[in-house]
Design an enzyme around this catalytic site. Sequence first.
Site, PDB file in Angstrom:
ATOM      1  N   GLU A 191      37.809 -48.648  34.537  1.00  0.00           N
ATOM      2  CA  GLU A 191      37.479 -48.305  36.154  1.00  0.00           C
ATOM      3  C   GLU A 191      37.603 -49.751  36.705  1.00  0.00           C
ATOM      4  OE1 GLU A 191      36.306 -45.712  37.504  1.00  0.00           O
ATOM      5  OE2 GLU A 191      35.791 -44.593  35.781  1.00  0.00           O
ATOM      6  N   SER A 195      23.227   5.750  50.121  1.00  0.00           N
ATOM      7  CA  SER A 195      22.720   6.377  51.619  1.00  0.00           C
ATOM      8  C   SER A 195      22.100   5.265  52.475  1.00  0.00           C
ATOM      9  CB  SER A 195      21.879   7.407  51.468  1.00  0.00           C
ATOM     10  OG  SER A 195      22.675   8.496  51.108  1.00  0.00           O
TER      11      SER A 195
END
Length: 771
Positions: free
Chosen positions: A109, A390
Amino acid sequence: MSQNNPNLGSRVQRNQKKYKSSKRASWIKKVIVGGLGFISLLIVLGSIVFVFYASTAPDISYQSLSSDNSTKIYDNKGHVISRLGVQDRDYIKSNKIPSELKNAIVSIEDRRFYKHHGVDPIRILGASLSNITSGSLNLQGGSTLTQQLVKLSVFSTAASDRTFKRKAQEAWLALKVEKTYSKQQILEFYINKVYMGNNVYGMETASEYYFGKSLSKLTLAQTALLAGMPQSPSYYNPYIYPKYAQQRRDEVLNAMASYGAITQSQANAAKKTSVKTGLVSSHKSSSFSSVNEKYIDAYLKQVIQELKAEGYNTQSGLKVYTNLDLSAQKKLYDLANNDDAVGFPNSTMQIGATLVNPKTGAVNAMIGSRKSDIQFGLNRAVQTDRSSGSTAKPLMDYGPAIEYLNYPTYQLVHDTPYTYGGTSISLKDFDNKYQGTISMHKALVESRNIPAIRTLENVGVSKATSFLNSLGMTFSSDLSLQNGIGLYISTEQEAAAYSAFANNGVYHKPYLISRVVTPDKVSHDFTSEGTQVMSPATAFMMTSMLKGVMNSANGSGTAAYIPGLYQAGKTGTTQYPDNTYNGVLPAYAAMDSWFTGYTQNYALSVWTGYDKPYETGNYISAAQTNIAQLIYKYEMQYISQGKSNTDWTKPSGVTAVKSGGQTEYYKNGYSAIQPDKTTGYKGASLSTVLDSTKKATKDSKTNKDNEDDDKDSQKDKNNATQSSGSGSGSGSGSGSNNNESNQQTSQTNNNNNQTTNTQNNSNQSSSQQNH
């Protein structure tokens, strides 16, 4: 002259060359000086900007550096309901962290970690050059470990916050951290704060999660794996992507050898170990914090989806304030999981439900499953692969008819034999009967299918689709007439769409997050701006009809009726396509049952059904279609306590007419019945409409009043209807059966797609019973 002095010409040439050379040198000098001056100016200006931004940097403290990096989720009253990551963090002090891990992290890193003072210009330049020549999997960042720690501690990691201002503040704070804390303390903060995937924070906790042991007991290969994960915790997850995890681990081992932390032979030996070696197969369950998260599983999952959509990293210490009403949420959860409360027949019948504030679009509650404690399981409240039955009629048929064709509520419609144009597919209703010419109001209240499709035919699918689009529904393929009795939408979409009826025609896109506060204390507020998608007249007239669904004797949703409460709503069921169910169906059986209703304060949409509806026993009986209505009823009763209970006010552009106790409405200037191109009907007065519907109402009353008692007697009729390719919703052909079956096999994979899945919509809708 040149003959008398032959050297003169050469001297002139030499002088000319010297002049040109001198001129060129002067020009180059000016360019260099000018360039240096410009660079100096940029440096000065950059320094001024840097100092300005640095002066506005947030404070950084020991608490922010050492505390957990969890994201906190709040309900609408400001109470913490979840902490993402905090339950999985075990803090480890520097003297307990193996030096091998520290060396691995520094090697991969920030190799100059012990030499710089928080910011490393050499690293920034090196990373830039490396990124130009490397592939996408090997991109490097110019930030030091200290800068990364600062970002995790006080800044948002959202892509939108990657600005020069943030970089300047990040660099300034990194310099401050380096002056205040030792390198070992900084490493300690970093190792305990980084996100390691799977809702795990800190490398000590990650060691326990992935390998079942502490950091001090890890092998070199396992240590290298953990050291490399923070760059991309999800991508380097050894369970899901072992190939990429191993590549990253080997990269760390090579970096350690190059750094001098280990020998190359040690690195090579470690690389021979499989990345899966030592991984545990099971993990201890996370302890829930603040509230029992099984109550809020679906809601929390959707909050995370919204955060990601806005570009936020949920592992960045955010404070997320939501619209969740925890009391309403718990009540909804209890109704769904208490079999005796509403009559669930077993533990496999499922539910999806969404509660929305019509005035704002705020989602106050959401449930996506029942009888399941799985964190972030399937959220059926937002899945879009089940037909709405519906409940589609107000949205696609009657709403557009009022809006675009100016239909009055007493518009004459025809419940007579109907076949879809260009096909042999006939359309019928749940009772296999026809009522002749009736009013639109009556047709909607009793959920008659044929009048709905005839109305949609008059409106036109194109205009109806535009109406749906304005209500937040988009479709991947074109809709057809059959979709007028069944849309593939979610309960979240439907609750928001019905909210527009409740809110005078104003639609708000549903949303769960009200505010996000980043670690640097910057607040971002979220609202849903309302859009007038239909006239107040249309919304009011639709509401006036939908009231009757619950409070009329012949209404399809009487089980949802709440005495004294001003409300409106609609039922929806879908029938099985022919020959698709794996077994023998009873006289009445549905695949899906819906109820969506609203007051002026809330809109609630509920779906019930089975994940695998084609398996034996996984059908909804006639009595069980009421479950969705009862969940609505009991939830709405509960949340309406203490709330205002007012009726909707008739807009000035609407006129009311009464006859025989029935109130009907029409838009001013449109009192006559509009032409029906299907039958050629030209118009009539209200009295004519009432007279024409009286006989149909009388003829159907006996059958309707006793509908629940004698549905079993319809077995032969229904079976005959199914075998002939017709159902209550419509007829069907063999092609639609295959489409419906194919869709079901992929259902469990379609869980969070907010865009409606309309695959095979036309064929599917034509084969379902909608009521």
